[in-house]
Design an enzyme around this catalytic site. Structure first.
Site, short mmCIF file in Angstrom:
data_model
loop_
_atom_site.label_atom_id
_atom_site.label_comp_id
_atom_site.label_asym_id
_atom_site.label_seq_id
_atom_site.Cartn_x
_atom_site.Cartn_y
_atom_site.Cartn_z
N ASP A 290 0.81 -1.23 0.00
CA ASP A 290 0.00 0.00 0.00
C ASP A 290 0.83 1.27 0.00
O ASP A 290 0.30 2.35 0.28
CB ASP A 290 -0.94 0.00 1.22
CG ASP A 290 -2.10 -0.97 1.03
OD1 ASP A 290 -2.66 -1.01 -0.09
OD2 ASP A 290 -2.45 -1.68 1.99
N ASP B 253 -6.92 -3.94 -5.80
CA ASP B 253 -6.53 -2.65 -5.22
C ASP B 253 -5.10 -2.26 -5.59
O ASP B 253 -4.73 -1.09 -5.65
CB ASP B 253 -6.61 -2.69 -3.68
CG ASP B 253 -7.79 -3.46 -3.12
OD1 ASP B 253 -8.25 -4.39 -3.80
OD2 ASP B 253 -8.22 -3.15 -2.01
N1 GLY Z 1 -7.18 -1.68 0.00
C1 GLY Z 1 -8.19 -1.88 0.90
C2 GLY Z 1 -9.56 -1.44 0.56
O1 GLY Z 1 -9.89 -0.90 -0.47
O2 GLY Z 1 -10.38 -1.67 1.44
#
Ligand code: GLY
Length: 397
Positions: free
Chosen positions: A115, A174
Protein backbone atom coordinates in the site's frame (compact mmCIF):
# COMPACT_ATOMS: atom_id res chain seq x y z
CA UNK A 1 -62.88 27.02 -19.68
CA UNK A 2 -60.98 29.51 -17.58
CA UNK A 3 -58.78 28.26 -14.71
CA UNK A 4 -58.42 30.76 -11.88
CA UNK A 5 -55.14 30.75 -9.94
CA UNK A 6 -54.95 32.97 -6.90
CA UNK A 7 -51.79 34.91 -5.99
CA UNK A 8 -50.69 32.55 -3.18
CA UNK A 9 -50.95 29.51 -5.45
CA UNK A 10 -48.99 31.33 -8.14
CA UNK A 11 -46.17 32.22 -5.72
CA UNK A 12 -46.10 28.61 -4.53
CA UNK A 13 -45.86 27.33 -8.10
CA UNK A 14 -43.03 29.77 -8.91
CA UNK A 15 -41.04 28.81 -5.79
CA UNK A 16 -41.63 25.12 -6.44
CA UNK A 17 -40.45 25.46 -10.07
CA UNK A 18 -37.34 27.40 -8.99
CA UNK A 19 -36.48 24.68 -6.43
CA UNK A 20 -36.74 21.99 -9.09
CA UNK A 21 -33.97 23.59 -11.16
CA UNK A 22 -30.62 22.03 -10.47
CA UNK A 23 -27.94 24.28 -9.10
CA UNK A 24 -25.06 24.77 -11.55
CA UNK A 25 -22.42 22.11 -10.88
CA UNK A 26 -19.71 24.73 -10.39
CA UNK A 27 -21.65 26.12 -7.41
CA UNK A 28 -21.92 22.62 -5.92
CA UNK A 29 -18.18 22.07 -6.45
CA UNK A 30 -17.13 25.37 -4.90
CA UNK A 31 -19.43 25.08 -1.91
CA UNK A 32 -18.25 21.47 -1.34
CA UNK A 33 -14.59 22.50 -1.47
CA UNK A 34 -15.24 25.41 0.89
CA UNK A 35 -17.01 23.02 3.25
CA UNK A 36 -14.17 20.48 2.96
CA UNK A 37 -11.65 23.18 3.88
CA UNK A 38 -13.62 24.24 7.00
CA UNK A 39 -14.17 20.65 8.07
CA UNK A 40 -10.54 19.55 7.56
CA UNK A 41 -9.17 22.68 9.26
CA UNK A 42 -11.19 21.55 12.28
CA UNK A 43 -9.80 18.03 11.96
CA UNK A 44 -6.20 19.29 11.67
CA UNK A 45 -6.64 21.36 14.84
CA UNK A 46 -7.92 18.28 16.72
CA UNK A 47 -4.94 16.26 15.44
CA UNK A 48 -2.46 18.78 16.87
CA UNK A 49 -2.94 16.98 20.21
CA UNK A 50 -2.13 13.59 18.66
CA UNK A 51 1.34 13.92 17.10
CA UNK A 52 2.38 10.94 14.99
CA UNK A 53 -1.20 9.73 14.51
CA UNK A 54 -3.45 10.02 11.49
CA UNK A 55 -7.28 10.16 11.31
CA UNK A 56 -8.96 6.92 10.26
CA UNK A 57 -12.74 6.95 10.95
CA UNK A 58 -15.19 7.35 13.87
CA UNK A 59 -16.63 4.88 16.37
CA UNK A 60 -20.31 4.29 17.14
CA UNK A 61 -20.33 7.23 19.57
CA UNK A 62 -18.96 9.53 16.87
CA UNK A 63 -15.48 9.75 18.46
CA UNK A 64 -12.48 9.97 16.16
CA UNK A 65 -10.46 6.77 15.58
CA UNK A 66 -6.84 7.30 14.56
CA UNK A 67 -4.15 5.05 13.12
CA UNK A 68 -0.39 4.99 13.14
CA UNK A 69 1.60 5.62 9.95
CA UNK A 70 1.77 1.90 9.08
CA UNK A 71 -1.98 1.58 8.44
CA UNK A 72 -2.79 1.55 4.71
CA UNK A 73 -4.89 4.73 4.86
CA UNK A 74 -2.27 6.92 6.57
CA UNK A 75 -1.57 9.04 3.46
CA UNK A 76 -5.11 10.12 2.65
CA UNK A 77 -5.72 12.91 5.17
CA UNK A 78 -2.30 14.49 4.52
CA UNK A 79 -3.12 14.14 0.79
CA UNK A 80 -6.51 15.81 1.25
CA UNK A 81 -4.83 18.64 3.15
CA UNK A 82 -2.41 19.12 0.24
CA UNK A 83 -5.36 19.25 -2.16
CA UNK A 84 -7.03 21.83 0.07
CA UNK A 85 -3.80 23.85 0.11
CA UNK A 86 -3.85 23.70 -3.69
CA UNK A 87 -7.46 24.94 -3.72
CA UNK A 88 -7.30 27.61 -1.01
CA UNK A 89 -3.64 28.69 -1.45
CA UNK A 90 -3.80 29.20 2.31
CA UNK A 91 -0.46 28.51 4.03
CA UNK A 92 -2.35 27.19 7.04
CA UNK A 93 -3.20 24.09 4.96
CA UNK A 94 0.38 23.77 3.77
CA UNK A 95 1.46 23.67 7.42
CA UNK A 96 -1.16 21.08 8.40
CA UNK A 97 -0.31 18.94 5.36
CA UNK A 98 3.46 19.11 5.86
CA UNK A 99 3.18 18.14 9.54
CA UNK A 100 0.97 15.11 8.90
CA UNK A 101 3.04 14.09 5.89
CA UNK A 102 6.18 14.03 8.04
CA UNK A 103 4.57 11.42 10.33
CA UNK A 104 4.62 8.89 7.47
CA UNK A 105 8.25 9.20 6.39
CA UNK A 106 9.46 6.04 8.10
CA UNK A 107 7.14 3.95 5.94
CA UNK A 108 9.59 4.46 3.05
CA UNK A 109 11.45 1.45 4.48
CA UNK A 110 8.31 -0.67 4.87
CA UNK A 111 8.62 -3.77 2.68
CA UNK A 112 5.74 -5.55 4.39
CA UNK A 113 2.91 -3.83 2.50
CA UNK A 114 1.85 -3.14 -1.08
CA UNK A 115 0.00 0.00 0.00
CA UNK A 116 2.99 2.35 -0.23
CA UNK A 117 1.43 4.13 -3.21
CA UNK A 118 -1.58 5.13 -1.11
CA UNK A 119 0.56 5.95 1.91
CA UNK A 120 3.44 7.83 0.30
CA UNK A 121 2.28 9.06 -3.09
CA UNK A 122 -0.94 10.69 -1.81
CA UNK A 123 1.04 12.46 0.93
CA UNK A 124 4.64 13.07 -0.20
CA UNK A 125 3.70 12.89 -3.90
CA UNK A 126 1.17 15.72 -3.64
CA UNK A 127 3.54 17.59 -1.34
CA UNK A 128 6.34 17.38 -3.89
CA UNK A 129 4.04 18.44 -6.73
CA UNK A 130 2.94 21.54 -4.81
CA UNK A 131 6.13 22.59 -3.02
CA UNK A 132 9.02 21.05 -4.95
CA UNK A 133 10.63 20.14 -1.61
CA UNK A 134 13.65 18.06 -2.67
CA UNK A 135 13.63 16.01 0.54
CA UNK A 136 10.24 14.60 -0.48
CA UNK A 137 11.76 13.17 -3.63
CA UNK A 138 14.22 11.05 -1.66
CA UNK A 139 11.39 9.69 0.51
CA UNK A 140 9.38 8.76 -2.58
CA UNK A 141 12.25 7.05 -4.39
CA UNK A 142 13.22 5.06 -1.31
CA UNK A 143 9.56 4.07 -0.87
CA UNK A 144 9.23 3.02 -4.51
CA UNK A 145 12.30 0.79 -4.13
CA UNK A 146 10.74 -0.81 -1.04
CA UNK A 147 7.51 -1.45 -2.96
CA UNK A 148 9.45 -2.99 -5.86
CA UNK A 149 10.88 -5.66 -3.54
CA UNK A 150 7.39 -7.18 -3.46
CA UNK A 151 7.44 -7.89 -7.20
CA UNK A 152 7.45 -11.64 -7.89
CA UNK A 153 8.97 -12.19 -11.36
CA UNK A 154 7.64 -15.72 -11.86
CA UNK A 155 4.12 -14.55 -11.05
CA UNK A 156 4.36 -11.22 -12.85
CA UNK A 157 2.77 -9.27 -9.99
CA UNK A 158 3.56 -7.27 -6.89
CA UNK A 159 2.49 -9.42 -3.94
CA UNK A 160 -0.29 -7.70 -1.95
CA UNK A 161 -0.57 -9.60 1.29
CA UNK A 162 1.58 -12.15 3.08
CA UNK A 163 1.04 -15.86 2.43
CA UNK A 164 -1.75 -17.50 4.36
CA UNK A 165 -3.68 -20.74 4.20
CA UNK A 166 -4.76 -21.35 0.60
CA UNK A 167 -3.01 -18.23 -0.67
CA UNK A 168 0.74 -18.43 -1.38
CA UNK A 169 0.96 -15.13 -3.22
CA UNK A 170 -2.29 -13.13 -2.91
CA UNK A 171 -2.73 -10.18 -5.25
CA UNK A 172 -5.73 -7.89 -4.88
CA UNK A 173 -7.22 -5.61 -7.54
CA UNK A 174 -6.53 -2.65 -5.22
CA UNK A 175 -2.86 -3.09 -6.08
CA UNK A 176 -3.45 -1.35 -9.42
CA UNK A 177 -3.56 1.85 -7.35
CA UNK A 178 0.13 1.60 -6.43
CA UNK A 179 1.39 1.71 -10.00
CA UNK A 180 1.14 5.49 -10.46
CA UNK A 181 3.78 5.72 -7.72
CA UNK A 182 6.10 3.36 -9.63
CA UNK A 183 5.55 5.28 -12.87
CA UNK A 184 6.49 8.49 -11.04
CA UNK A 185 9.65 6.73 -9.78
CA UNK A 186 10.51 5.60 -13.32
CA UNK A 187 10.20 9.13 -14.67
CA UNK A 188 12.15 10.65 -11.81
CA UNK A 189 14.99 8.14 -11.58
CA UNK A 190 15.36 6.85 -15.12
CA UNK A 191 15.32 3.32 -13.65
CA UNK A 192 13.29 1.30 -16.16
CA UNK A 193 12.68 -1.52 -13.68
CA UNK A 194 9.87 0.59 -12.14
CA UNK A 195 8.21 0.87 -15.56
CA UNK A 196 8.62 -2.84 -16.26
CA UNK A 197 7.11 -3.86 -12.92
CA UNK A 198 4.10 -1.56 -13.40
CA UNK A 199 3.44 -2.80 -16.95
CA UNK A 200 3.94 -6.50 -16.17
CA UNK A 201 1.68 -6.21 -13.11
CA UNK A 202 -1.02 -4.47 -15.19
CA UNK A 203 -0.83 -7.10 -17.94
CA UNK A 204 -0.95 -10.04 -15.53
CA UNK A 205 -3.94 -8.43 -13.82
CA UNK A 206 -5.81 -7.99 -17.12
CA UNK A 207 -5.17 -11.66 -17.85
CA UNK A 208 -6.18 -13.16 -14.53
CA UNK A 209 -8.28 -10.74 -12.48
CA UNK A 210 -11.11 -9.96 -14.90
CA UNK A 211 -14.18 -11.95 -15.89
CA UNK A 212 -15.67 -11.89 -19.40
CA UNK A 213 -18.08 -9.09 -18.38
CA UNK A 214 -15.10 -6.98 -17.10
CA UNK A 215 -16.04 -7.27 -13.44
CA UNK A 216 -13.07 -8.23 -11.30
CA UNK A 217 -12.30 -10.74 -8.63
CA UNK A 218 -10.98 -9.20 -5.46
CA UNK A 219 -8.16 -11.65 -4.70
CA UNK A 220 -6.21 -13.76 -7.17
CA UNK A 221 -3.58 -15.94 -5.54
CA UNK A 222 -0.63 -17.46 -7.36
CA UNK A 223 1.65 -20.44 -6.83
CA UNK A 224 4.99 -18.86 -5.95
CA UNK A 225 7.02 -21.48 -7.84
CA UNK A 226 5.01 -22.18 -11.00
CA UNK A 227 3.45 -18.68 -11.12
CA UNK A 228 0.10 -20.29 -11.93
CA UNK A 229 -3.21 -19.02 -10.52
CA UNK A 230 -4.15 -21.12 -7.49
CA UNK A 231 -7.33 -19.30 -6.32
CA UNK A 232 -9.79 -16.59 -7.32
CA UNK A 233 -11.68 -15.44 -4.26
CA UNK A 234 -12.78 -12.50 -2.15
CA UNK A 235 -11.93 -11.04 1.22
CA UNK A 236 -14.10 -7.93 1.30
CA UNK A 237 -16.82 -8.80 -1.21
CA UNK A 238 -20.19 -10.52 -0.81
CA UNK A 239 -19.02 -13.72 -2.55
CA UNK A 240 -16.04 -15.01 -4.51
CA UNK A 241 -17.91 -14.43 -7.78
CA UNK A 242 -19.40 -11.04 -6.85
CA UNK A 243 -18.38 -7.55 -7.94
CA UNK A 244 -17.13 -5.88 -4.75
CA UNK A 245 -17.82 -2.21 -5.42
CA UNK A 246 -14.59 -0.57 -4.28
CA UNK A 247 -12.53 -3.17 -6.12
CA UNK A 248 -14.32 -2.29 -9.37
CA UNK A 249 -13.56 1.40 -8.77
CA UNK A 250 -9.89 0.65 -8.00
CA UNK A 251 -9.61 -1.25 -11.28
CA UNK A 252 -11.23 1.56 -13.26
CA UNK A 253 -8.97 4.16 -11.70
CA UNK A 254 -5.84 2.01 -12.02
CA UNK A 255 -6.16 1.32 -15.76
CA UNK A 256 -7.08 4.94 -16.48
CA UNK A 257 -3.83 6.00 -14.78
CA UNK A 258 -1.79 3.31 -16.55
CA UNK A 259 -3.09 4.57 -19.89
CA UNK A 260 -2.15 8.14 -18.97
CA UNK A 261 1.32 7.06 -17.85
CA UNK A 262 2.22 4.66 -20.69
CA UNK A 263 -0.02 5.60 -23.64
CA UNK A 264 -0.65 1.85 -24.15
CA UNK A 265 -4.06 1.44 -25.77
CA UNK A 266 -4.79 -1.88 -24.08
CA UNK A 267 -5.06 -0.03 -20.77
CA UNK A 268 -7.48 2.52 -22.22
CA UNK A 269 -9.58 -0.34 -23.63
CA UNK A 270 -9.59 -2.02 -20.24
CA UNK A 271 -10.64 1.17 -18.43
CA UNK A 272 -13.45 1.79 -20.96
CA UNK A 273 -14.71 -1.79 -20.59
CA UNK A 274 -14.74 -1.46 -16.80
CA UNK A 275 -16.48 1.93 -16.95
CA UNK A 276 -19.14 0.57 -19.32
CA UNK A 277 -19.73 -2.46 -17.11
CA UNK A 278 -20.23 -0.22 -14.07
CA UNK A 279 -22.34 2.58 -15.50
CA UNK A 280 -24.69 0.12 -17.24
CA UNK A 281 -24.94 -2.21 -14.25
CA UNK A 282 -28.60 -2.86 -13.35
CA UNK A 283 -27.71 -2.56 -9.66
CA UNK A 284 -26.08 0.87 -9.92
CA UNK A 285 -28.64 3.01 -8.08
CA UNK A 286 -30.33 6.12 -9.48
CA UNK A 287 -28.03 8.42 -7.47
CA UNK A 288 -25.01 6.52 -8.91
CA UNK A 289 -23.48 5.75 -5.51
CA UNK A 290 -22.83 1.98 -5.57
CA UNK A 291 -24.02 -0.52 -3.03
CA UNK A 292 -20.99 -1.92 -1.18
CA UNK A 293 -21.09 -4.84 -3.62
CA UNK A 294 -22.91 -4.82 -6.97
CA UNK A 295 -24.19 -8.29 -6.00
CA UNK A 296 -24.85 -7.51 -2.32
CA UNK A 297 -27.64 -9.46 -0.68
CA UNK A 298 -30.63 -7.33 0.23
CA UNK A 299 -30.42 -4.79 -2.62
CA UNK A 300 -32.12 -2.21 -2.62
CA UNK A 301 -31.69 -2.12 1.15
CA UNK A 302 -27.97 -2.98 1.14
CA UNK A 303 -25.47 -0.41 2.45
CA UNK A 304 -23.99 2.08 0.04
CA UNK A 305 -20.26 2.72 -0.24
CA UNK A 306 -19.55 6.43 -0.76
CA UNK A 307 -15.85 5.62 -1.24
CA UNK A 308 -16.63 3.44 -4.29
CA UNK A 309 -18.64 6.40 -5.64
CA UNK A 310 -15.96 9.03 -5.12
CA UNK A 311 -13.13 6.88 -6.57
CA UNK A 312 -15.33 6.08 -9.58
CA UNK A 313 -16.25 9.76 -10.09
CA UNK A 314 -12.62 10.85 -10.04
CA UNK A 315 -11.62 8.09 -12.46
CA UNK A 316 -14.49 8.80 -14.87
CA UNK A 317 -13.58 12.48 -15.01
CA UNK A 318 -10.03 11.62 -16.03
CA UNK A 319 -11.14 8.87 -18.44
CA UNK A 320 -13.56 11.29 -20.12
CA UNK A 321 -10.48 13.11 -21.42
CA UNK A 322 -9.28 10.07 -23.38
CA UNK A 323 -12.45 9.02 -25.24
CA UNK A 324 -14.72 10.33 -28.01
CA UNK A 325 -17.36 13.05 -27.44
CA UNK A 326 -20.27 10.63 -26.94
CA UNK A 327 -18.46 8.59 -24.30
CA UNK A 328 -17.05 11.74 -22.76
CA UNK A 329 -20.56 13.10 -22.14
CA UNK A 330 -21.72 9.72 -20.86
CA UNK A 331 -18.86 9.46 -18.34
CA UNK A 332 -19.13 13.07 -17.23
CA UNK A 333 -22.86 12.86 -16.69
CA UNK A 334 -22.38 9.88 -14.33
CA UNK A 335 -19.50 11.61 -12.53
CA UNK A 336 -21.53 14.80 -12.20
CA UNK A 337 -24.46 12.88 -10.77
CA UNK A 338 -22.10 11.22 -8.29
CA UNK A 339 -20.73 14.60 -7.21
CA UNK A 340 -24.25 15.98 -6.79
CA UNK A 341 -25.26 12.95 -4.73
CA UNK A 342 -22.16 13.02 -2.52
CA UNK A 343 -22.59 16.76 -1.99
CA UNK A 344 -26.21 16.30 -0.86
CA UNK A 345 -27.24 16.03 2.80
CA UNK A 346 -27.70 12.28 2.25
CA UNK A 347 -23.92 11.77 2.09
CA UNK A 348 -22.30 15.03 3.14
CA UNK A 349 -21.74 15.72 6.80
CA UNK A 350 -22.82 18.83 8.67
CA UNK A 351 -20.11 21.22 9.83
CA UNK A 352 -18.29 19.97 12.95
CA UNK A 353 -20.00 16.56 12.85
CA UNK A 354 -18.89 13.15 11.54
CA UNK A 355 -15.46 13.41 13.20
CA UNK A 356 -14.74 16.34 10.84
CA UNK A 357 -14.78 13.98 7.87
CA UNK A 358 -16.60 15.21 4.77
CA UNK A 359 -18.62 12.19 3.66
CA UNK A 360 -20.77 9.70 5.52
CA UNK A 361 -21.79 6.17 4.48
CA UNK A 362 -18.72 4.25 3.38
CA UNK A 363 -17.98 0.58 3.94
CA UNK A 364 -14.51 -0.74 4.81
CA UNK A 365 -15.09 -4.48 5.05
CA UNK A 366 -18.62 -5.70 5.55
CA UNK A 367 -17.76 -9.42 5.81
CA UNK A 368 -15.36 -8.58 8.66
CA UNK A 369 -17.95 -6.22 10.19
CA UNK A 370 -15.25 -3.56 10.14
CA UNK A 371 -15.93 0.10 9.31
CA UNK A 372 -19.48 -0.39 8.08
CA UNK A 373 -21.48 2.74 7.19
CA UNK A 374 -18.88 5.18 8.49
CA UNK A 375 -16.75 8.04 7.16
CA UNK A 376 -13.49 6.88 5.58
CA UNK A 377 -10.43 8.94 4.67
CA UNK A 378 -10.22 7.65 1.12
CA UNK A 379 -13.85 8.52 0.34
CA UNK A 380 -12.97 12.12 1.24
CA UNK A 381 -9.63 12.13 -0.61
CA UNK A 382 -11.07 10.96 -3.94
CA UNK A 383 -14.13 13.20 -3.51
CA UNK A 384 -11.88 16.26 -3.16
CA UNK A 385 -9.82 15.01 -6.10
CA UNK A 386 -12.98 14.59 -8.20
CA UNK A 387 -14.12 18.12 -7.29
CA UNK A 388 -10.76 19.60 -8.27
CA UNK A 389 -10.63 17.60 -11.51
CA UNK A 390 -14.15 18.59 -12.56
CA UNK A 391 -13.50 22.22 -11.64
CA UNK A 392 -10.37 22.20 -13.82
CA UNK A 393 -12.32 20.65 -16.65
CA UNK A 394 -15.08 23.26 -16.46
CA UNK A 395 -12.44 25.97 -16.53
CA UNK A 396 -11.01 24.51 -19.71
CA UNK A 397 -14.30 24.12 -21.63
N1 GLY B 1 -7.18 -1.68 0.00
C1 GLY B 1 -8.19 -1.88 0.90
C2 GLY B 1 -9.56 -1.44 0.56
O1 GLY B 1 -9.89 -0.90 -0.47
O2 GLY B 1 -10.38 -1.67 1.44
Amino acid sequence: MKIKINATALIFILIFTACQKEKPIIEIIDSSLAFAARQYAGMAEVMKDKPGLLPRTIDTTGALITSNSGWWTSGFVPGSLWYLYEYTKDDKFRGYAATMTSFIEKEKYNKGTHDLGFMLYCSFGNGLRLTNDASYKEVLLTGARSLSTRFRPNVGCIQSWGSRKGWQCPVIIDNMMNLEFLMWAFKNSGDSSFYKIAVIHSDTTIKNHFRPDYSTWHVVSYDTISGKVEAKQTAQGAADGSAWARGQSWGLYGYTVMYRETGLKRYLDQAVHIADFLINHPNLPEDKIPYWDYDAPGIPNAKRDASAGSIMASALIELSGYVDQIKKQEYLSVAEKQIRSLASPQYMSKYGENGNFILKHSVGSLPANSEVDVPLTYADYYFIEALLRYRRLLGSI
